[in-house]
Write a protein that holds these residues in place. Structure first.
Motif, PDB file in Angstrom:
ATOM      1  N   TRP A 197     -13.903 -10.133 -13.644  1.00 20.98           N
ATOM      2  CA  TRP A 197     -14.102  -9.018 -14.557  1.00 20.98           C
ATOM      3  C   TRP A 197     -15.568  -8.584 -14.561  1.00 20.98           C
ATOM      4  CZ3 TRP A 197     -11.479 -13.156 -17.640  1.00 20.98           C
ATOM      5  CH2 TRP A 197     -10.073 -13.037 -17.582  1.00 20.98           C
ATOM      6  N   ASP A 231       0.502 -18.217 -14.943  1.00 19.29           N
ATOM      7  CA  ASP A 231       0.564 -16.890 -15.544  1.00 19.29           C
ATOM      8  C   ASP A 231      -0.427 -16.814 -16.705  1.00 19.29           C
ATOM      9  OD1 ASP A 231       1.840 -18.568 -17.324  1.00 19.29           O
ATOM     10  OD2 ASP A 231       3.603 -17.310 -17.585  1.00 19.29           O
ATOM     11  N   PRO A 232      -0.839 -15.601 -17.087  1.00 24.35           N
ATOM     12  CA  PRO A 232      -1.810 -15.473 -18.175  1.00 24.35           C
ATOM     13  C   PRO A 232      -1.320 -16.074 -19.487  1.00 24.35           C
ATOM     14  CG  PRO A 232      -1.661 -13.416 -16.960  1.00 24.35           C
ATOM     15  CD  PRO A 232      -0.546 -14.297 -16.460  1.00 24.35           C
ATOM     16  N   GLU A 233      -0.049 -15.837 -19.813  1.00 21.75           N
ATOM     17  CA  GLU A 233       0.466 -16.307 -21.100  1.00 21.75           C
ATOM     18  C   GLU A 233       0.357 -17.824 -21.236  1.00 21.75           C
ATOM     19  OE1 GLU A 233       2.839 -12.531 -20.121  1.00 21.75           O
ATOM     20  OE2 GLU A 233       1.973 -14.241 -19.045  1.00 21.75           O
ATOM     21  N   ILE A 269      -5.510 -15.318 -14.419  1.00 23.78           N
ATOM     22  CA  ILE A 269      -5.230 -14.289 -15.427  1.00 23.78           C
ATOM     23  C   ILE A 269      -5.451 -12.895 -14.848  1.00 23.78           C
ATOM     24  CG2 ILE A 269      -5.972 -13.360 -17.658  1.00 23.78           C
ATOM     25  CD1 ILE A 269      -6.757 -16.298 -18.391  1.00 23.78           C
ATOM     26  N   LYS A 272      -2.959 -11.255 -12.340  1.00 30.78           N
ATOM     27  CA  LYS A 272      -1.757 -10.604 -12.869  1.00 30.78           C
ATOM     28  C   LYS A 272      -2.086  -9.260 -13.517  1.00 30.78           C
ATOM     29  CE  LYS A 272       0.910 -14.161 -11.874  1.00 30.78           C
ATOM     30  NZ  LYS A 272       1.996 -14.098 -10.861  1.00 30.78           N
ATOM     31  N   TRP A 274      -4.450  -8.602 -15.827  1.00 39.27           N
ATOM     32  CA  TRP A 274      -4.933  -8.638 -17.210  1.00 39.27           C
ATOM     33  C   TRP A 274      -6.441  -8.382 -17.246  1.00 39.27           C
ATOM     34  CZ3 TRP A 274      -2.480 -11.632 -21.650  1.00 39.27           C
ATOM     35  CH2 TRP A 274      -1.073 -11.613 -21.542  1.00 39.27           C
ATOM     36  N   THR A 275      -6.869  -7.602 -18.238  1.00 42.21           N
ATOM     37  CA  THR A 275      -8.276  -7.287 -18.441  1.00 42.21           C
ATOM     38  C   THR A 275      -8.865  -8.189 -19.522  1.00 42.21           C
ATOM     39  OG1 THR A 275      -7.844  -5.666 -20.183  1.00 42.21           O
ATOM     40  CG2 THR A 275      -7.769  -4.878 -17.886  1.00 42.21           C
ATOM     41  N   ARG A 276     -10.183  -8.086 -19.675  1.00 43.14           N
ATOM     42  CA  ARG A 276     -10.846  -8.806 -20.778  1.00 43.14           C
ATOM     43  C   ARG A 276     -10.230  -8.410 -22.117  1.00 43.14           C
ATOM     44  NH1 ARG A 276     -16.062 -10.933 -20.930  1.00 43.14           N
ATOM     45  NH2 ARG A 276     -17.153 -11.160 -18.936  1.00 43.14           N
ATOM     46  N   ASP A 278      -7.229  -7.323 -22.697  1.00 43.63           N
ATOM     47  CA  ASP A 278      -5.896  -7.934 -22.806  1.00 43.63           C
ATOM     48  C   ASP A 278      -6.005  -9.374 -23.297  1.00 43.63           C
ATOM     49  OD1 ASP A 278      -4.670  -5.621 -21.804  1.00 43.63           O
ATOM     50  OD2 ASP A 278      -4.786  -6.343 -19.733  1.00 43.63           O
ATOM     51  N   VAL A 279      -6.949 -10.111 -22.726  1.00 44.21           N
ATOM     52  CA  VAL A 279      -7.115 -11.525 -23.089  1.00 44.21           C
ATOM     53  C   VAL A 279      -7.498 -11.652 -24.559  1.00 44.21           C
ATOM     54  CG1 VAL A 279      -8.507 -13.592 -22.704  1.00 44.21           C
ATOM     55  CG2 VAL A 279      -7.680 -12.254 -20.751  1.00 44.21           C
ATOM     56  N   TYR A 282      -4.534 -10.736 -26.814  1.00 46.10           N
ATOM     57  CA  TYR A 282      -3.483 -11.756 -26.823  1.00 46.10           C
ATOM     58  C   TYR A 282      -3.899 -12.946 -27.693  1.00 46.10           C
ATOM     59  CZ  TYR A 282       0.157 -14.907 -25.065  1.00 46.10           C
ATOM     60  OH  TYR A 282       1.235 -15.776 -24.967  1.00 46.10           O
TER      61      TYR A 282
END
Length: 377
Positions: A197, A231-233, A269, A272, A274-276, A278-279, A282
């Protein structure tokens, strides 16, 4: 009883110090006797070494950069230089230390409270931009540990100023019940090279060519391990689990925190998509406790907890977020390329706010939300 320390202003002039030291004195032991150390030996500052640091700061040794709480001692450039030399810093580290202290003494940070609290909070410094690379700061393997001169001595110089100029002496004005090792030194860089990122300071509106210091009153890093998730989750659920306790200060006092994503986790992360943002979103949504857990089911009497934001519901099954918004989570990629580890770093609570500040002379400030190169976060 705490060890007695002489008043810190006696350390304000290298020339005056030298004139009072008897010939043949063991200078390392003499500095211990004056109470001007953090408990470790210091480098006796010579006139030549002090002058080199003052020159790096722009000359004018009597210029007051800031006043340091809680004693509100004047931090002149010469005094800053003396503490930098005692900490073992190279002269080129001086602009980073100065920027950090200017950030720490902004009213929003509440350094008076951080210095005097019974909590274990210590100022954490994270540096971004070309300046971190130029002076050799470590954002990779063992970034929060030993082995890097810039990290170790920059953090230590800050602590010596907080002791010698601010008067934050343990047992005197510093009332921390436990403290933590970061009260010796707590400084690192972001691992921009291995991050998928944009760097933290770019996310906040600075140009990539600018260099910045970020300061937050923080607990030690709380390790997060996840060697399974692809996966990110899955990775972020582990971090949310570390955040969701009733023991850290954010859980009961809200405010800001930091989350450190190790490079392996970050690559998974980001891979897949996902951006900062998004993290952070979440983690904000999934890191929480029930109010009844925070209130211990009211078994000690009815608890309202005025430290939490007033708009939170105080009903038994209300979800109480660890932080009020995604913007209260400050996300950094730090660590070595190998190892599926990350960390949660709780803050002190709503009593303080982090500060992001440009390092003077390191590039233009391109952050429209900032005033005079300082961002109040």
């Amino acid at each position: 009883m705490p060890e007695r320390r002489r008043r810190p202003e006696t350390a304000q002039s290298g020339d005056r110090i030298a004139s009072r030291v008897p010939p043949g004195t063991d200078l390392v032991e003499w500095y211990f006797e004056q109470g001007w150390t953090d408990g470790l030996p210091v480098v006796p500052p010579t006139r030549e070494a002090i002058d080199a640091v003052v020159a790096m700061l722009g000359g004018d040794p009597d210029l007051v950069e800031c006043r340091v709480p809680p004693r509100l001692g004047n931090l002149t450039r010469e005094v800053l230089a003396i503490n930098l030399v005692m900490a073992g810093c190279k002269p080129e580290y001086a602009p980073v230390v100065r920027a950090a202290l200017l950030a720490l003494t902004m009213p929003a940070f509440n350094l008076n409270g951080v210095q005097a609290t019974t909590h274990m909070a210590a100022p954490l410094l994270i540096v971004n931009g070309p300046e971190a690379r130029r002076i050799g700061m470590n954002g990779g393997v063992n970034a929060f540990g030993s082995g890097n001169r810039a990290n170790a001595t920059i953090g230590r110089a800050i602590r010596l100023v907080l002791l010698n100029v601010g008067g934050g002496v343990p047992g005197d004005l510093d009332k921390s019940t436990l403290g933590h090792p970061g009260k010796y030194t707590y400084a690192a860089a972001e691992n921009e090279e291995d991050s998928p990122w944009a760097p933290y300071h770019v996310e906040k509106g600075f140009s990539p060519e600018s260099s910045t210091v970020f300061v937050i009153a923080a607990e030690p890093p709380h390790s997060v391990t996840n060697h399974v998730a692809d996966d990110p989750e899955g990775i972020l659920d582990s971090i949310a689990s570390a955040m969701s306790t009733v023991a850290n200060n954010n859980a009961v006092s809200s405010g800001h925190c930091a989350v450190v994503i190790g490079p392996e986790h970050a690559q998974t992360i980001a891979g897949k998509g996902w951006t900062r943002h998004d993290v952070r979103s979440y983690l904000h949504m999934n890191a929480w406790n029930l109010f009844r857990e925070l209130a211990f089911d009211h078994r000690y009497g009815h608890i309202y907890n005025r430290n939490l934001p007033r708009w939170y519901r105080r009903e038994p099954d209300s979800r109480i977020p660890i932080v009020p918004s995604p913007d209260h989570i400050h996300l950094f990629v730090i660590g070595g390329a190998a190892g599926r580890f990350s960390a949660f770093i709780p803050g002190w609570g709503h009593m303080t706010a982090p500060v992001l500040r440009s390092i003077e002379g390191s590039g233009s400030n391109a952050a429209p939300v900032c005033v005079d190169g300082t961002c109040y976060l």
